[in-house]
Design an enzyme around this catalytic site. Structure first.
Site, short mmCIF file in Angstrom:
data_model
loop_
_atom_site.label_atom_id
_atom_site.label_comp_id
_atom_site.label_asym_id
_atom_site.label_seq_id
_atom_site.Cartn_x
_atom_site.Cartn_y
_atom_site.Cartn_z
N HIS A 138 6.06 8.89 -4.96
CA HIS A 138 4.77 8.71 -4.41
C HIS A 138 4.38 7.50 -3.91
O HIS A 138 4.75 6.46 -4.10
CB HIS A 138 3.60 8.71 -5.89
CG HIS A 138 2.49 8.51 -5.65
ND1 HIS A 138 1.67 9.37 -5.13
CD2 HIS A 138 1.56 7.60 -5.82
CE1 HIS A 138 0.57 9.35 -4.86
NE2 HIS A 138 0.38 7.95 -5.45
N LYS A 159 -3.86 3.41 -0.20
CA LYS A 159 -2.69 3.58 0.41
C LYS A 159 -2.92 4.55 1.71
O LYS A 159 -2.59 4.06 2.80
CB LYS A 159 -1.42 4.07 -0.18
CG LYS A 159 -1.10 3.46 -1.24
CD LYS A 159 0.32 4.28 -2.18
CE LYS A 159 -0.06 5.16 -2.88
NZ LYS A 159 -1.30 5.21 -3.77
N ARG A 243 2.85 -17.55 -2.26
CA ARG A 243 1.98 -17.89 -1.06
C ARG A 243 3.09 -18.77 0.08
O ARG A 243 2.56 -18.69 1.12
CB ARG A 243 1.32 -19.18 -1.52
CG ARG A 243 0.38 -18.60 -2.81
CD ARG A 243 -0.57 -19.54 -3.16
NE ARG A 243 -1.44 -20.09 -2.04
CZ ARG A 243 -2.47 -21.00 -2.17
NH1 ARG A 243 -2.62 -21.71 -3.26
NH2 ARG A 243 -3.12 -21.37 -1.32
#
Length: 311
Positions: A138, A159, A243
Site C-alpha cells: 500500500h 500520499k 535532524r
C-alpha cells in the site's frame, strides 16, 4: 508468483509447435534452462527433468552420430512427466525418435529460428521476469529526477495529494494506492500499477482522476525500479526526528533492503518539495557527496582543535 505455461512461451517467441500439442498447458516452474549434453552421452544421474530442455547444434549433431538404438533410448529418457517442454534452436532437423517420444508422452516439442545462445538468453530473461518473487504494498510509486521513490504511510496521511503535486511539478506517476513489486535479482525491485488502477490517482473530495488524460503521457510510467522509500507519518511532538540525516534506516521488501527516509507531516510543510530534495540528496549520496557526514566531520574537527580555557 506468476504462472507461465508452454503456450505463453510459444506466443511470446513465435515458436513452431512440432509435436506434443496435448502438453501446451504444462507449467514452467523454474527460469533455469537445461542443455542436456551429458545426458546425450548417457549420464542421467543429475538430469534436471523439471527444466525446459534446449537442444542446439552441438547436442543434435552428437546424438545424430549415435547408433539408432542408443539414440532412441537416450532421447526417450529426456522425455519425462516432469519435463515441461523441449526447444530446438536454429530450425534444425528434428530426430524422428524425439518427435515420436514427445508425441507419445505429451511433451511439447518446439522449434525456433534463433541461435542457441540468443534463444537461451531471451527465454531465461523472460522466465526470470515472469517467475520473479512478487508482493503488493500500500503506497504510491513516483519517479523523481529519474529515481523511483516509494511513498508509504497510513491511510489519509497525504500520499496521493503529494503525488499529484509532484506530477504538477513535472515528475511522473507509476502507481497509486497499491504497488505491485517484483524482485528481478538480489538488489533490484521493479514496481508497477495493477492493471485495474493504472494511470489513476484518488484524491479525497475530488475522486478518481486519470493522470495521463489530465497531464499527458509524459506524466506517467508503466514501471520503475525502486531505489528509495519515503515514509510519511503524522508529526509526533514526543518523538525525536533525525535532524542531521546521519541515521540510515532501511525497509525490507521481499529479500531487498531499501534505504528509507521518514518525513513527519504537519500543516504548513510542503511535502512535494521535501521529497524532491530527498531525491536529490539521495542522488548526491550515490555520487559520494554526503552533506550531513561532511558537516559532522567538520564539527568534530572544530571540537578536536578547540583548546580548553586555562584557569
Amino acid at each position: 508468483m506468476a504462472n507461465v505455461q508452454i503456450k505463453d512461451l510459444i506466443d511470446k517467441f513465435q515458436l513452431e509447435l512440432v509435436s506434443g500439442v496435448e502438453g501446451i498447458n504444462r507449467t514452467i516452474a523454474t527460469s533455469d534452462l537445461s542443455r542436456p549434453g551429458l545426458e546425450m552421452a548417457g549420464y542421467f544421474a543429475y538430469y534436471p527433468a523439471d527444466r525446459l530442455q534446449l537442444l542446439g547444434k552441438t547436442e543434435l549433431s552428437f546424438v545424430n552420430g549415435l547408433d539408432a538404438r542408443i539414440r532412441r533410448e537416450r532421447l526417450r529418457r529426456l522425455c519425462t512427466e516432469q519435463t515441461p517442454g523441449i526447444v530446438i534452436s536454429r530450425e534444425m532437423e528434428i530426430p524422428p525418435e524425439l518427435a515420436e517420444a514427445t508425441e507419445e508422452i505429451g511433451i511439447p516439442l518446439m522449434r525456433s529460428q534463433l541461435t542457441t545462445t540468443r534463444l537461451s538468453s531471451r527465454i531465461t530473461n523472460y522466465l526470470e521476469s515472469k517467475l520473479a518473487p512478487t508482493t503488493a504494498i500500500h503506497g504510491v510509486l513516483v519517479e523523481i529526477y529519474g529515481i523511483g521513490i516509494l511513498i508509504t504511510g497510513s491511510s489519509g496521511v497525504g500520499k496521493s495529494e503529494t503525488a499529484l503535486e509532484l506530477v504538477k511539478r513535472g515528475h511522473r506517476l507509476v502507481a497509486d494506492d497499491s504497488v505491485d513489486i517484483r524482485q528481478e535479482d538480489e538488489t533490484t525491485l521493479i514496481g508497477s500499477a495493477p492493471d485495474l488502477i493504472q494511470h489513476l490517482l484518488e484524491i479525497r473530495g475530488v475522486g478518481i482522476i486519470n493522470v495521463m488524460t489530465l497531464f499527458g503521457a509524459g506524466a506517467i510510467r508503466t514501471y520503475k525500479k525502486i531505489a528509495l522509500t519515503i515514509n510519511l507519518e503524522t508529526w509526533d511532538p514526543k518523538k525525536a526526528y533525525d535532524r542531521l540525516g546521519l541515521d540510515e534506516e532501511t525497509m525490507k521488501i521481499i529479500d531487498c533492503d531499501l534505504p528509507r527516509v521518514t518525513i513527519p507531516v504537519r500543516p504548513g510543510r510542503n511535502l512535494a518539495v521535501i521529497i524532491e530534495v530527498a531525491a536529490m540528496n539521495f542522488r548526491l549520496k550515490k555520487m559520494g557527496v554526503n552533506a550531513a557526514q561532511q558537516f559532522s566531520d567538520k564539527l568534530n574537527q572544530v571540537l578536536d582543535s578547540t583548546e580548553p580555557d586555562d584557569f
